[in-house]
Design an enzyme around this catalytic site. Structure first.
Site, PDB file in Angstrom:
ATOM      1  N   TRP A 135      16.046  -6.833  -3.192  1.00  0.00           N
ATOM      2  CA  TRP A 135      16.401  -8.014  -2.416  1.00  0.00           C
ATOM      3  C   TRP A 135      17.755  -7.782  -1.761  1.00  0.00           C
ATOM      4  O   TRP A 135      18.706  -7.309  -2.405  1.00  0.00           O
ATOM      5  CB  TRP A 135      16.448  -9.218  -3.361  1.00  0.00           C
ATOM      6  CG  TRP A 135      16.800 -10.517  -2.727  1.00  0.00           C
ATOM      7  CD1 TRP A 135      16.280 -11.052  -1.579  1.00  0.00           C
ATOM      8  CD2 TRP A 135      17.734 -11.478  -3.230  1.00  0.00           C
ATOM      9  NE1 TRP A 135      16.836 -12.287  -1.362  1.00  0.00           N
ATOM     10  CE2 TRP A 135      17.727 -12.575  -2.355  1.00  0.00           C
ATOM     11  CE3 TRP A 135      18.575 -11.520  -4.357  1.00  0.00           C
ATOM     12  CZ2 TRP A 135      18.525 -13.698  -2.555  1.00  0.00           C
ATOM     13  CZ3 TRP A 135      19.365 -12.641  -4.555  1.00  0.00           C
ATOM     14  CH2 TRP A 135      19.340 -13.711  -3.654  1.00  0.00           C
ATOM     15  N   ASP A 216      15.737  -9.827 -13.283  1.00  0.00           N
ATOM     16  CA  ASP A 216      15.745 -10.886 -12.278  1.00  0.00           C
ATOM     17  C   ASP A 216      14.317 -11.440 -12.262  1.00  0.00           C
ATOM     18  O   ASP A 216      13.382 -10.726 -11.882  1.00  0.00           O
ATOM     19  CB  ASP A 216      16.124 -10.326 -10.905  1.00  0.00           C
ATOM     20  CG  ASP A 216      16.275 -11.424  -9.855  1.00  0.00           C
ATOM     21  OD1 ASP A 216      16.760 -11.135  -8.752  1.00  0.00           O
ATOM     22  OD2 ASP A 216      15.906 -12.590 -10.138  1.00  0.00           O
ATOM     23  N   LYS A 248      10.817 -20.773  -6.549  1.00  0.00           N
ATOM     24  CA  LYS A 248       9.448 -20.553  -6.088  1.00  0.00           C
ATOM     25  C   LYS A 248       8.422 -21.213  -6.981  1.00  0.00           C
ATOM     26  O   LYS A 248       7.526 -21.891  -6.499  1.00  0.00           O
ATOM     27  CB  LYS A 248       9.130 -19.039  -6.022  1.00  0.00           C
ATOM     28  CG  LYS A 248       9.723 -18.335  -4.836  1.00  0.00           C
ATOM     29  CD  LYS A 248      11.169 -17.996  -5.034  1.00  0.00           C
ATOM     30  CE  LYS A 248      11.724 -17.220  -3.877  1.00  0.00           C
ATOM     31  NZ  LYS A 248      13.183 -17.050  -4.020  1.00  0.00           N
TER      32      LYS A 248
END
Lengths: 402, 300
Positions: A135, A216, A248
């Site tokens: 990311w 993560d 999410k």
């Protein structure tokens, strides 16, 4: 008036991922498609607030006894306990032995940052290894927290899968005690995850070298399965950090809800670690926001609401899996050259298409399709209606652009 | 929300806003805003220090320390008078190197409740101009101090009239983005929506102002009652400062030992610097509080 004391400040660059949406918004084409940001969209292309979330919010608003006092520095206690159970499993020995400290943080980003700052102050190794690619925000978060960032091989462009031997080699040559960032599941941006056998090998290697895992977890949907990697590491009695996001899986993006858990060898260590986490947090923002965490706690502690949530979660995950299948089928039907099976093999919200920057630019220009320049598309942004358009664009890009 | 907040701080008709000379971003309450500024200061003025008043909110020291900005202090509170040590404060401002960064409490100084008068603010502002200092205002209590948000922002307005560049609890947008991204990517939406809904609707805003005044008035009322009770009890000490000080806190002047006695013997809890949160005082307990304070302070 004197000259500005900030006269030497230069205009900062736009965030590359958010910049995609900016460009998309400017586009006037009726067929434009935004496959940039990793936020879930319905079949109609709209953002989704889960029914169970609306229900929880209504309950909170209707409860006149609720106040808006400061939370403790570590956040909402219920939320913390329930979050730990969610990720480590309700029967986790680590939890039962009080070896886990969990603090509410500002979604995944905040959890990573607080964990990183803690490590920079209290851990003897200041290097963190991050997967290649990862990311976009990861390197900045760790660097600004005071850690130095190195990378380990992860994605293999030729197979569009995991470069497992490269990964083992790189972790194998990391200095003992180094920190290693691991995506718990649904790797962002590639969607490529290790198999459970591979996770076991990774675990053995890391433990033999005393490498410290920092997970993560932004995409825990299939609630127990998606935490499998983390639970594997915790089961061996060793230590690790886990950053958890509800952006999410509960669709709570803007509420900034997450948690940082640190699993320690003993309850005594966990208590001391928690006391130091508080010292990291207090000069950052004092204590975290109540609203999002209250929603999560309300849902997680109620059996019926929890079930309702997992049903809605499955529906979101199923829709994305269906989009993967439809896109794959559409490319096969067009005879698009190349092996597109990675579309159905990759996991989570994103597909790393394997398209290069020229092809991506072509698709944006000719087909008004927006994605990050690394060829990552957010499957959540697709619908049955728009799959054909995307398939046409990929086909054209692959056959006409080198 | 950011727009409405700027109007609240700088005034509806501020030229500053019309000329778009304010860079602002939503932050995580006051702490987050201070930290964002401190990190920004470190990045763009790496050799600078921050001057912090004595005393100040304890977390201020933690914030600038964690941002790796060296700290110095300037005189502020005068223990003997329980008021502002204006002369020493002005000396410190004059003696600081030109272009220094100062942390100022816009109103309702925490923990002392001692604020400069309007006249004094004007002098401070003038001296800042002479020295080219940069003022960072921490304004956590706008509306709470006097009950009138416009009045409570007076210090900031004075500085702006005098043409200063200042920093305030709402902060730098383009420049701040890099930092806020590495802490939290983007800020929480719920609280900001509540604020923008209220500030953006004239009727709700009116209701809010009324409720803020209600809170401020209750606290001012408690100050008056506490002082009256202490004087009625025949306390030999002066208690003028209880009603002179502004905002949520009363810097009582009690010693740590006296505070400990209050806690042990009377089950009254406050920070050991003698700071009382007047918000915790009610008509139901003010008599008890006054009596307890009298008991632990009467022997001097």
């Amino acid at each position: 008036m004197s000259d500005s004391v900030f006269a030497s400040v230069v205009q900062a660059p736009e965030d590359p991922i958010l910049g995609v949406t900016v460009a998309y918004n400017k586009d006037q084409s009726p067929v434009k498609l935004n496959l940039g940001v990793g936020a879930y969209r319905t079949e109609e292309g709209k953002p989704l607030v889960l029914n169970v979330v609306r229900k929880a919010e209504q309950m909170l608003v209707n409860d006149q006894s609720r106040v808006k006092e400061y939370l403790p520095i570590t956040g909402l206690a219920d939320f913390n306990k329930l979050s730990a159970k969610l990720i480590f499993g309700a029967n986790s020995p680590a939890i039962q032995e009080n070896r886990v400290t969990t603090v509410q943080c500002l979604s995944g980003t905040g959890s990573l940052r607080v964990g990183a700052e803690f490590l920079a102050r209290h851990y003897h190794e200041k290097t963190i290894y991050i997967p290649q690619p990862t990311w976009g925000n990861h390197p900045k978060v760790f660097t600004l927290a005071g850690l130095s960032v190195k990378s380990y091989r992860y994605y293999d462009p030729s197979t569009r899968g995991l470069d497992f031997s490269g990964l083992l080699e790189d972790l194998g040559s990391a200095p003992s005690g180094a920190i290693v960032l691991l995506h718990a599941c649904a790797h962002n941006p590639t969607g490529v995850d290790p198999t459970s056998d591979q996770w076991e090998q990774i675990r053995q290697l890391m433990r033999s070298k005393g490498l410290l895992p920092f997970f993560d977890s932004a995409y825990q949907r299939n609630l127990d399965a998606d935490a499998g990697s983390i639970r594997l590491f915790v089961a061996d009695g060793g230590e690790c950090l886990a950053a958890q996001s509800y952006a999410k899986n509960m669709g709570l993006y803007g509420e900034r809800v997450g948690a940082l858990s640190i699993v320690c060898k003993t309850a005594d260590v966990a208590t001391r670690v928690e006391s130091q986490l508080k010292l990291v947090i207090r000069p950052m923002y004092s204590n975290p926001p109540i609203h999002g965490a209250s929603i999560v706690a309300t849902i997680l502690k109620d059996g019926d609401m929890y079930t309702e949530w997992s049903v809605e979660l499955k529906a979101m995950a199923d829709r994305i899996i269906s989009m993967r299948q439809q896109l794959y089928d559409a490319l096969c039907a067009r005879g698009t050259p190349g092996d597109w099976s990675h579309i159905i093999k990759q996991i989570g919200m994103f597909t790393f298409t394997g398209l290069n920057t020229n092809q991506v630019a072509f698709m944006t220009k000719e087909y008004h399709i927006y994605m990050t320049s690394d060829g990552r598309i957010s499957m959540a942004g697709l619908s049955s209606r728009t799959v054909p358009h995307l398939a046409d664009a990929i086909h054209a890009a692959v056959t006409s652009v080198a | 929300m950011v727009e409405e907040t700027l109007k609240l701080a700088y005034g509806e008709n501020s030229d500053l806003l019309k000329d778009k000379r304010v860079a602002a971003v939503q932050a995580l309450s006051g702490t987050g805003a201070c930290r964002l500024f401190a990190d920004f200061q470190k990045r763009f003025s790496p050799d600078s220090q921050i001057y912090i008043p004595v005393p100040t909110w304890a977390n201020h020291h933690n914030i600038w320390r964690d941002a790796h900005v060296p700290q110095r202090t300037f005189h502020y509170y005068h223990p003997q008078s329980r008021g502002l040590d204006f002369a020493s404060m002005m000396d410190d401002i004059k003696n600081a190197p030109n272009g220094s960064f100062f942390l100022l409490h816009a109103c309702a100084h925490n923990p002392t409740g001692v604020d400069p008068s309007e006249e004094q603010w004007r002098e401070i502002s003038q001296q800042f101009k002479v020295k080219g200092h940069f003022a960072f205002f921490d304004m956590a209590y706008q509306g709470f101090a006097s009950g009138d948000p416009e009045r409570d922002a007076k210090s900031i307005r004075i500085f702006l009239e005098d043409g200063h560049l200042i920093g305030c609890p709402i902060l730098c947008k383009e420049y701040g983005t890099l930092w806020s991204e590495s802490w939290l990517s983007n800020p929480p939406v719920h609280g900001a929506l509540i604020v923008s809904t209220i500030l953006g609707d004239p009727d709700l805003k009116k209701l809010w102002l009324k409720e803020v005044k209600g809170m401020a008035d209750r606290i001012i009322g408690m100050r008056t009652t506490l002082r009256e009770n202490l004087e009625k009890l025949g306390s030999p000490l002066p208690w003028e400062h209880v009603t002179k000080q502004i905002g949520m806190f009363c810097y009582s002047g009690m010693t740590p030992e006296q505070v400990d006695r209050l806690t042990k013997e009377y089950h009254i809890y406050m920070t050991r610097n003698g700071r009382i949160s007047m918000a915790g005082v009610t008509t139901g307990n003010v008599g008890y509080l006054a009596n307890a304070i009298h008991e632990v302070t009467k022997s001097g």
